[in-house]
Design a protein around this motif. Structure first.
Motif, PDB file in Angstrom:
ATOM      1  N   VAL A   1      36.390  71.737  10.809  1.00  0.00           N
ATOM      2  CA  VAL A   1      34.953  71.513  10.899  1.00  0.00           C
ATOM      3  C   VAL A   1      34.650  70.025  10.769  1.00  0.00           C
ATOM      4  O   VAL A   1      35.434  69.251  10.216  1.00  0.00           O
ATOM      5  N   GLY A   2      33.507  69.643  11.295  1.00  0.00           N
ATOM      6  CA  GLY A   2      33.049  68.272  11.116  1.00  0.00           C
ATOM      7  C   GLY A   2      33.636  67.332  12.129  1.00  0.00           C
ATOM      8  O   GLY A   2      33.372  67.420  13.323  1.00  0.00           O
ATOM      9  N   LYS A   3      34.481  66.457  11.659  1.00  0.00           N
ATOM     10  CA  LYS A   3      34.941  65.350  12.486  1.00  0.00           C
ATOM     11  C   LYS A   3      36.398  65.066  12.186  1.00  0.00           C
ATOM     12  O   LYS A   3      36.787  65.001  11.028  1.00  0.00           O
ATOM     13  N   ASN A   4      37.191  64.894  13.231  1.00  0.00           N
ATOM     14  CA  ASN A   4      38.569  64.409  13.177  1.00  0.00           C
ATOM     15  C   ASN A   4      39.609  65.448  12.783  1.00  0.00           C
ATOM     16  O   ASN A   4      39.513  66.088  11.733  1.00  0.00           O
ATOM     17  N   VAL A   5      40.587  65.608  13.659  1.00  0.00           N
ATOM     18  CA  VAL A   5      41.893  66.156  13.292  1.00  0.00           C
ATOM     19  C   VAL A   5      42.823  64.959  13.251  1.00  0.00           C
ATOM     20  O   VAL A   5      43.103  64.331  14.265  1.00  0.00           O
ATOM     21  N   TRP A   6      43.284  64.613  12.054  1.00  0.00           N
ATOM     22  CA  TRP A   6      43.993  63.346  11.855  1.00  0.00           C
ATOM     23  C   TRP A   6      45.493  63.447  12.097  1.00  0.00           C
ATOM     24  O   TRP A   6      46.123  62.480  12.521  1.00  0.00           O
TER      25      TRP A   6
ATOM     26  N   GLY B   1      55.597  83.556  14.306  1.00  0.00           N
ATOM     27  CA  GLY B   1      56.323  82.607  13.473  1.00  0.00           C
ATOM     28  C   GLY B   1      55.702  82.396  12.118  1.00  0.00           C
ATOM     29  O   GLY B   1      56.269  81.713  11.278  1.00  0.00           O
ATOM     30  N   PHE B   2      54.516  82.957  11.854  1.00  0.00           N
ATOM     31  CA  PHE B   2      53.874  82.790  10.552  1.00  0.00           C
ATOM     32  C   PHE B   2      52.880  83.929  10.367  1.00  0.00           C
ATOM     33  O   PHE B   2      52.446  84.564  11.318  1.00  0.00           O
ATOM     34  N   ASN B   3      52.501  84.163   9.111  1.00  0.00           N
ATOM     35  CA  ASN B   3      51.581  85.243   8.799  1.00  0.00           C
ATOM     36  C   ASN B   3      50.167  84.749   8.533  1.00  0.00           C
ATOM     37  O   ASN B   3      49.205  85.459   8.767  1.00  0.00           O
ATOM     38  N   GLU B   4      50.037  83.561   8.002  1.00  0.00           N
ATOM     39  CA  GLU B   4      48.721  83.038   7.642  1.00  0.00           C
ATOM     40  C   GLU B   4      48.457  81.769   8.412  1.00  0.00           C
ATOM     41  O   GLU B   4      49.269  80.851   8.419  1.00  0.00           O
ATOM     42  N   CYS B   5      47.314  81.696   9.081  1.00  0.00           N
ATOM     43  CA  CYS B   5      47.035  80.553   9.931  1.00  0.00           C
ATOM     44  C   CYS B   5      46.424  79.390   9.155  1.00  0.00           C
ATOM     45  O   CYS B   5      46.357  78.284   9.666  1.00  0.00           O
ATOM     46  N   LYS B   6      45.973  79.625   7.936  1.00  0.00           N
ATOM     47  CA  LYS B   6      45.342  78.559   7.168  1.00  0.00           C
ATOM     48  C   LYS B   6      46.159  78.316   5.903  1.00  0.00           C
ATOM     49  O   LYS B   6      46.183  79.137   4.990  1.00  0.00           O
ATOM     50  N   LEU B   7      46.840  77.179   5.837  1.00  0.00           N
ATOM     51  CA  LEU B   7      47.655  76.849   4.668  1.00  0.00           C
ATOM     52  C   LEU B   7      46.809  76.292   3.537  1.00  0.00           C
ATOM     53  O   LEU B   7      47.097  76.514   2.370  1.00  0.00           O
ATOM     54  N   GLN B   8      45.791  75.545   3.874  1.00  0.00           N
ATOM     55  CA  GLN B   8      44.924  74.943   2.863  1.00  0.00           C
ATOM     56  C   GLN B   8      43.489  75.029   3.340  1.00  0.00           C
ATOM     57  O   GLN B   8      43.182  74.722   4.482  1.00  0.00           O
ATOM     58  N   GLY B   9      42.613  75.516   2.462  1.00  0.00           N
ATOM     59  CA  GLY B   9      41.211  75.655   2.818  1.00  0.00           C
ATOM     60  C   GLY B   9      40.572  74.317   3.111  1.00  0.00           C
ATOM     61  O   GLY B   9      40.992  73.270   2.618  1.00  0.00           O
ATOM     62  N   ASP B  10      39.523  74.368   3.917  1.00  0.00           N
ATOM     63  CA  ASP B  10      38.876  73.130   4.324  1.00  0.00           C
ATOM     64  C   ASP B  10      37.689  72.809   3.426  1.00  0.00           C
ATOM     65  O   ASP B  10      37.195  73.637   2.674  1.00  0.00           O
ATOM     66  N   PHE B  11      37.262  71.560   3.516  1.00  0.00           N
ATOM     67  CA  PHE B  11      36.049  71.077   2.856  1.00  0.00           C
ATOM     68  C   PHE B  11      35.119  70.619   3.969  1.00  0.00           C
ATOM     69  O   PHE B  11      35.234  71.066   5.101  1.00  0.00           O
ATOM     70  N   HIS B  12      34.200  69.747   3.666  1.00  0.00           N
ATOM     71  CA  HIS B  12      33.317  69.242   4.702  1.00  0.00           C
ATOM     72  C   HIS B  12      34.081  68.324   5.649  1.00  0.00           C
ATOM     73  O   HIS B  12      34.962  67.569   5.228  1.00  0.00           O
TER      74      HIS B  12
ATOM     75  N   ASP C   1      38.496  67.537   7.276  1.00  0.00           N
ATOM     76  CA  ASP C   1      37.875  68.484   6.356  1.00  0.00           C
ATOM     77  C   ASP C   1      38.819  68.921   5.242  1.00  0.00           C
ATOM     78  O   ASP C   1      38.508  69.867   4.511  1.00  0.00           O
ATOM     79  N   SER C   2      39.979  68.279   5.128  1.00  0.00           N
ATOM     80  CA  SER C   2      40.996  68.585   4.109  1.00  0.00           C
ATOM     81  C   SER C   2      41.773  69.860   4.411  1.00  0.00           C
ATOM     82  O   SER C   2      42.630  70.250   3.622  1.00  0.00           O
ATOM     83  N   GLY C   3      41.485  70.517   5.518  1.00  0.00           N
ATOM     84  CA  GLY C   3      42.167  71.756   5.833  1.00  0.00           C
ATOM     85  C   GLY C   3      43.487  71.523   6.561  1.00  0.00           C
ATOM     86  O   GLY C   3      43.660  70.543   7.290  1.00  0.00           O
ATOM     87  N   ILE C   4      44.437  72.442   6.336  1.00  0.00           N
ATOM     88  CA  ILE C   4      45.721  72.445   7.046  1.00  0.00           C
ATOM     89  C   ILE C   4      45.856  73.813   7.711  1.00  0.00           C
ATOM     90  O   ILE C   4      45.795  74.839   7.042  1.00  0.00           O
ATOM     91  N   ARG C   5      46.031  73.807   9.033  1.00  0.00           N
ATOM     92  CA  ARG C   5      46.095  75.060   9.782  1.00  0.00           C
ATOM     93  C   ARG C   5      47.363  75.124  10.617  1.00  0.00           C
ATOM     94  O   ARG C   5      47.912  74.093  11.014  1.00  0.00           O
ATOM     95  N   LEU C   6      47.801  76.362  10.853  1.00  0.00           N
ATOM     96  CA  LEU C   6      48.947  76.616  11.716  1.00  0.00           C
ATOM     97  C   LEU C   6      48.467  77.278  13.002  1.00  0.00           C
ATOM     98  O   LEU C   6      47.559  78.103  12.985  1.00  0.00           O
ATOM     99  N   TRP C   7      49.115  76.893  14.101  1.00  0.00           N
ATOM    100  CA  TRP C   7      48.791  77.466  15.401  1.00  0.00           C
ATOM    101  C   TRP C   7      50.093  77.875  16.092  1.00  0.00           C
ATOM    102  O   TRP C   7      51.118  77.234  15.927  1.00  0.00           O
ATOM    103  N   SER C   8      50.024  78.922  16.873  1.00  0.00           N
ATOM    104  CA  SER C   8      51.207  79.423  17.559  1.00  0.00           C
ATOM    105  C   SER C   8      51.279  78.843  18.968  1.00  0.00           C
ATOM    106  O   SER C   8      50.402  79.083  19.796  1.00  0.00           O
ATOM    107  N   LEU C   9      52.351  78.096  19.232  1.00  0.00           N
ATOM    108  CA  LEU C   9      52.571  77.615  20.595  1.00  0.00           C
ATOM    109  C   LEU C   9      52.952  78.762  21.524  1.00  0.00           C
ATOM    110  O   LEU C   9      52.709  78.705  22.727  1.00  0.00           O
ATOM    111  N   LEU C  10      53.577  79.796  20.959  1.00  0.00           N
ATOM    112  CA  LEU C  10      53.897  80.955  21.781  1.00  0.00           C
ATOM    113  C   LEU C  10      52.649  81.601  22.347  1.00  0.00           C
ATOM    114  O   LEU C  10      52.672  82.203  23.422  1.00  0.00           O
ATOM    115  N   SER C  11      51.542  81.460  21.594  1.00  0.00           N
ATOM    116  CA  SER C  11      50.308  82.084  22.054  1.00  0.00           C
ATOM    117  C   SER C  11      49.806  81.460  23.342  1.00  0.00           C
ATOM    118  O   SER C  11      49.063  82.095  24.092  1.00  0.00           O
ATOM    119  N   VAL C  12      50.184  80.211  23.599  1.00  0.00           N
ATOM    120  CA  VAL C  12      49.758  79.578  24.846  1.00  0.00           C
ATOM    121  C   VAL C  12      50.319  80.342  26.032  1.00  0.00           C
ATOM    122  O   VAL C  12      49.648  80.545  27.045  1.00  0.00           O
TER     123      VAL C  12
END
Length: 1163
Positions: free
Chosen positions: A292-297, A748-759, A314-325
């Protein structure tokens, strides 16, 4: 680690692995081996490099989380320029590097076999140094012949001789040069330049083989270049990001990029495609929007190239599946199954040359379909077994068949062009039923389940808006016909064309959506009298909502039963209603007071006129909760009473309908809402694609290129991961089915969000929910009150969090996130009346009230929170850009639900509002203008009532950009207004607040923060602490007492005397190195302060109750007036607000927000 920004983490190629055999406790126990992995990391940022040894221990055959430890090794610091990249250099490279099992010499530095011996470092002024990491000495240095400043750089090569540097310059170019080769002047020689960008180069990255390089720029493009010295081909240029691009990885046929637009995109890498290759019609294959907000760093990709990890602003860390592409974006017909009818002779006897084709179909489950042909034959087909079975045939179904299937998959209903309704058993468990239900063509059929699995309700809709509800009783033998009787005729409002429907068996409620965006609610509790000649009851809706999705159709309705605590602290059931629409959004309603439905008499609602409410009277939809607002959704702010009415509808019979949430998902259509394993899935179409969107995890699960929305289609899923799912559709008279059956391990993973996000942008305000002595949210005695706070930010999001202290990770839980404000939120205030309320305000003169419901029973210690929009305050300023800078709220009469809100505006006006909970309206009490500058802060102070009075004194403190503090006694205007309001019960004319009773110069410039406290040893003495833009903290002491000279019958009896206790303000001129953003008084002598200098300071100040203070200039140490006790570094950049919560008498939680959040424990 020092307090410097970490730019990148670079691991060595070597992973040292060690296997330790652990025997079981008994002789029969099998060994459980522990694997120990060690890897050396170089972490750099600013002008420093820190070496770290990472150790991971995990069990081979055990699902326990691994144990990770970090050992800080040596450091290179400070170096002579800003670092842009580092690269480990090896003496030799071989395959054994990943399996080394030699021991560690940890005396000075980890010394693995084949460990790197040197480190290459690239600097911002385009020069390179090579350091010996054991001796910490620079052994080689070279300056590039192009002496320019770099914004980015990246090495390629693992040895000195192979080392190449790609330099991204401020002159929009990328230079390639070999580090170990010099020209005649001793400078590094540039052998290739890439020219074409129209902005500075923010990132460069080589492909794994070094044959290509990606560059990203301020011009929002991604360019892929070939590094061959003789190649002069044009680069691959990719457009799509809406803001600056920060990085791009090259992965064979894919490119993965991140951007300032808060997205991560996957692209087709077509730089090596030739004429014979199949090139896709679009370059962007996926757009992942999870931050959310601004910037994926930051961006990382696992070695197997299956998982992408992103870290956002936003302080969040997320996982995405390349296989899904590949697996989840279906573009080719090769992934589809074309359904072809079997030979006609296998199921019918038709004339020769008769063309038989599919007319309609329904999916029974993810592998079984029932098909209707143009000659009226119904066939069952399994695309797994490829078996066909004839179910039924009728001439009435020729050339037109409307179909639907029950959720249980046992029954298919068909409607004919002549008004017949057919009930067919999918598995031949009963004889087919045929009824002449209507006179004309059947438009729609719906099959709804009841409490009894063998009883279904069938709703049929025909020409002239003729709608009947019939009961199907399947309690019969195989050879007999089930009972099918007509119960109700549904009367609909004018221009109501039924399009969607859902039934709630628990409360016999039928919710219908229309093509004209209407929503009608019926109750089926009315019993059928046995003496009636015509047993069919005509029902009218008890509630009718207009314009629920603007002017667009309500495409589906879904229902859930939830529990909510009522005013008596009892748990009541509520009905949650979800609707989707062709405006691309979905709406969540809540229907309360359901218990009244079970106590109705048999004929209460027959023929009763519905309660009609128009959700939106204009073309605009009442929306700001939309996450993707683009100007076409606005709030009708001209009529706050109407706005309030939209959110809550109370019926005469005790039902309460509330709009809880509304969000836009796509610019296309949302066609259906389904719950799969209790997760909300949204089905829709955008352009030529069908998509399935997981609303809870905010990502597209898969999509199919089907041609668009105008077609027959069905969808079935067995699980929330879509491991077993099917999508069936018609395209160009052919029927296709996309069926997926995949393993849960494919992602390849069970949870897509490793760390919750902030603003995602700078957080402007934080405010803890504190608990008065007479309020306790605990439902059970042993429950502790949860630690909850609200935040508002530049991203216009209002968010509620719960902090769960302890040793666990991720102990900051996001409870809800609401996008209703149009711009920045600058102030948040809690207030208790009949309900728990939250007031938020900020830019565009927005002041909103929210009702917050906190439930502890279901998921304790984690709370369940509902935040409902309760009301919005009208705009009164003549300047459209006016901002509400700060507010201060107090429940002036909690029993009546009356609150006053003191608000200061950027137009230099102080305004006081009255909020009535029962009417859910704001009324202007009065306003005043004292400053000619923007007012920054306002705080209220309640003075206990005098002995002979019931009315407390109300004092306001305001500050402005000129550094002055004004003190207002607003007791009389507030109480005068309340007296008039009680008599009229309507809005009365606003009053003049008058002038401040006292003002003083506290700072040289703006006053950013306030704190007020009564001195414990003196009843009438108060300490006022302020922090300003001049880096100073000032303290003033005031006596505030009742004027006893007023006569008993004097209207001015509620009069306060405010006078300074000291002639001089206690002040420290250099309390911080920058603007002070927060102050808090702990007790009579201790003060907390925080500033833009990222320090949290604890001060001790002596209290003076004398009229004179020594004339010596107040500095640190002089007379111990101010003494710095403790100072802590704040990891949050640009701190902007501080909030303090008393956990116990001795323990405080101090929360500081800015670009991020940090919580300190004091005590």
């Amino acid at each position: 680690m020092e307090y410097w920004r970490i730019h990148r983490i670079v691991p060595v190629k070597l992973v040292k692995k060690e296997e330790i055999v652990v025997k079981g406790n008994n002789n029969n126990d099998s060994p459980n081996n522990i694997f120990k992995e060690q890897r050396l990391l170089a972490i750099y940022g600013s002008k420093t490099i820190q070496f770290v040894n990472l150790i991971i221990n995990y069990y081979k055959d055990n699902l326990q989380p691994p144990k990770v430890s970090i050992v800080l090794e040596s450091r290179l610091s400070p170096l002579r320029d800003w670092i842009h990249d580092v690269k480990w250099l090896y003496d030799n490279i071989n395959d054994s590097m990943s399996t080394s099992t030699n021991s560690i010499n940890s005396e000075s530095f980890p010394n693995f076999e084949n460990n790197p011996t040197e480190l290459a470092i690239s600097f911002a002024h385009n020069f390179v140094e090579i350091w010996n990491i054991q001796d910490k000495t620079c052994v080689y240095s070279v300056q590039c012949e192009e002496r320019c400043i770099l914004y980015s750089a990246r090495f390629f090569g693992d040895t000195r001789n192979d080392l190449i540097l790609a330099s991204g310059t401020v002159f929009n170019q990328v230079h390639l040069w070999e580090v170990m080769k010099k020209n005649e002047f001793g400078d590094g020689f540039v052998f290739k330049k890439f020219i074409g960008h129209e902005g500075v180069i923010f990132g460069v990255r080589f492909s794994e083989d070094g044959k290509a390089i990606s560059s990203v720029s301020d011009d929002r493009t991604i360019r892929i270049w070939k590094t061959d010295r003789n190649d002069k081909s044009n680069p691959l240029i990719l457009y799509g990001h809406m803001a600056r691009v920060w990085d791009c990885h090259i992965l064979d046929n894919y490119l993965v990029s991140i951007s300032e637009d808060s997205t991560c995109r996957v692209w087709q890498n077509s730089i090596n495609f030739n004429g014979s290759d199949e090139i896709r019609d679009v370059d962007c294959l996926a757009c992942w929007e999870g931050h959310v907000g601004k910037n994926v760093w930051s961006l990382a990709i696992d070695p197997s190239r299956k998982i992408v990890a992103t870290g956002g602003g936003d302080s969040g860390i997320r996982l995405w599946s390349l296989l899904s592409v590949t697996n989840n974006k279906i573009d080719s017909d090769k992934d589809l199954i074309r359904i072809e009818l079997p030979s006609v002779d296998s199921y019918a006897h038709l004339e020769e040359n008769t063309r038989e084709h599919i007319r309609n179909f329904v999916l029974v489950d993810y592998c079984t379909v029932v098909i209707a042909t143009n000659y009226g034959h119904l066939l069952r087909y399994s695309h797994e077994t490829k078996e066909w079975l004839s179910l039924y045939s009728s001439k009435e179904l020729r050339n037109y068949t409307m179909m639907n299937v029950s959720n249980c998959g046992r029954v298919v209903c068909c409607g004919s062009i002549n008004g017949h309704v057919f009930i067919i058993s999918v598995y031949l468990q009963f004889q087919t039923i045929m009824r002449k239900t209507h006179q004309y063509k059947v438009f729609e059929l719906f099959v709804e389940e009841t409490k009894d699995p063998n009883i279904l309700y069938v709703v049929s809709h025909a020409v002239h808006n003729e709608i009947y509800l019939s009961k199907l009783d399947l309690n019969c033998n195989i050879d007999s016909e089930p009972s099918f009787e007509m119960l109700y005729k549904l009367s609909v409002p004018p221009k109501f064309l039924l399009m969607s429907l859902a039934f709630c068996p628990s409360y016999y409620l039928l919710i219908c959506g229309s093509r004209e965006s209407g929503l009608a609610i019926y109750t089926l509790n009315s019993l059928i009298p046995s003496d009636m000649e015509n047993p069919i009851i005509e029902l009218s809706p008890i509630i009718y909502l207009k314009k629920t999705h603007g002017n667009q159709a309500v495409t589906s309705v879904a229902l859930r039963i939830d529990k909510l605590k009522n005013n008596d602290d009892d748990m009541e059931e509520v009905l949650i209603i979800y609707t989707s629409g062709r405006d691309g959004g979905y709406v969540k309603y809540r229907l309360r007071g359901l218990s009244i439905l079970n106590s109705k008499t048999s004929s209460e609602d027959i023929g009763k006129e519905p309660k009609i409410i128009q959700i939106n009277g204009t073309k605009n939809c009442d929306d700001e909760l939309y996450e993707d607002t683009d100007g076409e959704y606005d709030v009708d702010s001209d009529n706050p009473a109407k706005e309030s009415q939209k959110k809550n509808l109370t019926l005469e019979d005790g039902l309460i309908l509330e709009q809880v949430y509304k969000v836009k998902i796509t610019k296309g259509w949302l066609e259906k809402i389904v719950f799969v394993d209790d997760e909300l899935m949204l089905l829709g179409f955008y352009r030529k694609r069908f998509f399935v969107y997981n609303e809870g995890k905010k990502y597209e699960m898969f999509s199919v290129a089907c041609g668009g929305a105008h077609r027959m289609w069905h969808f079935k899923a067995n699980d929330k991961r879509m491991d077993k799912a099917s999508f069936m559709f018609i395209r160009k008279e052919d029927v296709y089915i996309y069926s997926r059956e995949s393993s849960a391990n494919n992602e390849g993973f069970n949870e897509c969000k490793l760390q919750g996000d902030f603003h995602g942008r700078e957080c402007r305000i934080v405010n803890y929910l504190s608990y008065p002595l007479d309020l306790d949210l605990r439902n059970v005695q042993e429950y502790e009150n949860p630690i909850i706070f609200a935040t508002g930010a530049e991203d216009s999001l209002l968010r509620l969090f719960q902090y769960m202290p302890g040793e666990i990770e991720n102990n900051l839980v996001s409870l809800c996130s609401i996008k209703k404000h149009a711009s920045v939120i600058k102030s948040i205030e809690w207030s208790y009346g009949n309900e728990l309320l939250l007031f938020s305000s900020g830019a565009n003169e927005e002041l909103r009230c929210w009702k917050v419901e906190v439930d502890l029973t279901s998921t304790y210690p984690l709370v369940n929170v509902n935040c409902l929009e309760w009301s919005s305050c009208p705009a009164v300023s003549e300047i459209p850009e006016t901002r509400i800078m700060d507010t201060s709220v107090y429940p002036i009469n909690p029993s009546k639900g009356l609150h006053f809100i003191a608000a200061v505006y950027s137009d230099s006006v102080l305004r006081i509002w009255l909020f009535d909970e029962k009417k859910r309206k704001f009324f202007l009490i009065g306003d005043a203008k004292f400053y000619f500058k923007c007012i920054l802060q306002v705080h209220h102070l309640i003075i206990s009532a005098a002995e002979d009075s019931e009315k407390a004194g109300i004092i306001l403190f305001t500050s402005a950009t000129d550094g002055r503090i004004a003190i207002w006694d607003v007791s009389r205007p507030i109480y005068s207004y309340l007296d008039l309001y009680d008599k009229s019960s309507e809005a009365v004319n606003s009053l003049d607040l008058g002038e401040p009773v006292y003002s003083y110069q506290a700072h040289q410039s703006g006053v950013n923060c306030f704190a007020i406290r009564q001195i414990s040893e003196f009843n009438n003495l108060y300490m006022i602490v302020t922090g300003g833009d001049d880096n100073a903290i000032s303290i003033a002491y005031f006596d505030i007492l009742w004027d006893t000279s007023c006569k008993e019958n004097d209207d001015n009896k509620i009069q306060l005397i405010i006078k300074p206790n000291n002639k001089k303000i206690v002040k420290i001129e250099t309390a911080h190195g920058s603007s002070i953003q927060g102050v808090h008084i702990l007790n009579d002598t201790k003060i907390l302060s925080t500033s833009l200098d990222q320090r949290l300071n604890l001060w001790e100040v002596n209290f003076y109750n004398q009229d004179e203070i020594d004339n010596t200039k107040n500095e640190v140490g002089n007379y111990n007036e101010f003494r710095l006790i403790q100072s802590e570094f704040v990891n949050v950049c640009d701190p902007s607000s501080m909030s303090v919560l008393n956990i116990t008498d001795n323990i405080l939680h101090v929360t500081i927000v800015g670009i991020g959040i940090e919580i300190f424990k004091y005590g």
